[in-house]
Design an enzyme around this catalytic site. Sequence first.
Site, PDB file in Angstrom:
ATOM      1  N   ASN A 107     -17.731 -12.872   0.650  1.00  0.00           N
ATOM      2  CA  ASN A 107     -16.281 -12.758   0.744  1.00  0.00           C
ATOM      3  C   ASN A 107     -15.944 -13.156   2.180  1.00  0.00           C
ATOM      4  OD1 ASN A 107     -13.595 -11.969   0.837  1.00  0.00           O
ATOM      5  ND2 ASN A 107     -13.937 -10.082  -0.326  1.00  0.00           N
ATOM      6  N   LYS A 124     -17.328 -10.693   5.004  1.00  0.00           N
ATOM      7  CA  LYS A 124     -16.974  -9.271   4.875  1.00  0.00           C
ATOM      8  C   LYS A 124     -18.205  -8.368   4.898  1.00  0.00           C
ATOM      9  CE  LYS A 124     -14.035  -6.384   1.884  1.00  0.00           C
ATOM     10  NZ  LYS A 124     -13.169  -6.453   0.679  1.00  0.00           N
ATOM     11  N   GLU A 144     -17.074  -5.863  -6.159  1.00  0.00           N
ATOM     12  CA  GLU A 144     -17.415  -6.690  -4.999  1.00  0.00           C
ATOM     13  C   GLU A 144     -18.895  -6.610  -4.662  1.00  0.00           C
ATOM     14  OE1 GLU A 144     -14.870  -7.233  -1.557  1.00  0.00           O
ATOM     15  OE2 GLU A 144     -13.372  -5.955  -2.533  1.00  0.00           O
ATOM     16  N   CYS A 170      -9.862  -6.844   4.458  1.00  0.00           N
ATOM     17  CA  CYS A 170      -9.544  -5.805   3.488  1.00  0.00           C
ATOM     18  C   CYS A 170     -10.124  -4.430   3.831  1.00  0.00           C
ATOM     19  CB  CYS A 170      -9.982  -6.254   2.099  1.00  0.00           C
ATOM     20  SG  CYS A 170      -9.246  -5.294   0.758  1.00  0.00           S
ATOM     21  N   ASN A 195      -6.712  -7.550  -0.605  1.00  0.00           N
ATOM     22  CA  ASN A 195      -6.304  -7.489  -2.015  1.00  0.00           C
ATOM     23  C   ASN A 195      -6.498  -6.048  -2.453  1.00  0.00           C
ATOM     24  OD1 ASN A 195      -7.070 -10.544  -3.841  1.00  0.00           O
ATOM     25  ND2 ASN A 195      -6.450 -10.335  -1.726  1.00  0.00           N
TER      26      ASN A 195
END
Length: 334
Positions: A107, A124, A144, A170, A195
């Site tokens: 990500n 991420k 995820e 995020c 998100n």
Amino acid sequence: MRRQLSVAAAQVGGIQPGETREEVVRRLILLLEEAAARSTRLVVFPELTLTTFFPRYWAQDLASTDRWFETEMPGPSVQPLFDRARELGVGFYLGYAELTGDGHRYNTSILVDSTGRIVGRYRKIHLPGHARPVGDEQAPQHLEKHYFEVGDLGLGVFDVDGVRIGMCLCNDRRWAEVYRVLALQGAEVVVLGYNSPLGLPGWQPEPHHMMSAHLLSLQAGAYQNSLWVVAAAKAGVEDGAEMIGGSALVSPAGEVVARATGTGDEVVQTVADLDLAAAYRAEIFDFEAHRRPDQYRLITERTGRGAPVPVPGQVPEPLTGHGPRIATTTQETR
């Protein structure tokens, strides 16, 4: 003359599974052009901006989900965004799903300067959710940990047209260590996309996704580290999931200076006074004068919660069950 940066969070309304990259990029270009018309020099787009939030779907075979990932950046469908940004002289931050040449999935977000050159990349680190379905495989999920590996690039700070920019994504915004590591590298602005669903079909709203918790994370990170925070959301309803939205810009005083008013595509802009943090950095948050890293070793030595660490030279008192009296009435607790 005070140093300033005109910066915007480009909130993006829900992206549905059937939308193509080309359609999404056209939306992003419109936001970029609107921001540029307001003399913005840096635009922040959300996490996984180019697609719907596909980690809500379970897929046993990851190879079957390659269509959601970018194998190059910019690829042909995203090149028009780079071209238009270069024409306008505007830098940007963009989140997307990355599939590397050797098969790793991240990500990812990139930072692009006003000449259209990629100057920073982040993958991420704090992946939320689960690696396996919870309950019914067909129900909306948050997977995820199934789709992505933990980022391998660390938390970096990059120079964008003379401003020190730190990057995260995020769930990273909820971890105090993220802001501190970026601030220790001289970040003046932290940019992030997210998100965050208020809930999913059949789920109750998630307390940690409430607007108050979201804003608290941004404000605390900004104030305690004397920097600006720019957070860009996916918003509205995306494939049946309601996103919290709440794109915002926060000053080093911990104040929300600009915030999205709706749940669709929207530019949220301000002129960030980069010198505003000088007083904080010189006094209350003078890291060099006041921080005591020798006292914080537990932060890097322990992952989860554990027993208290004994204080050298002090012997803990035995637990007798007769602790201090705690006031229980309204009168006593005022």
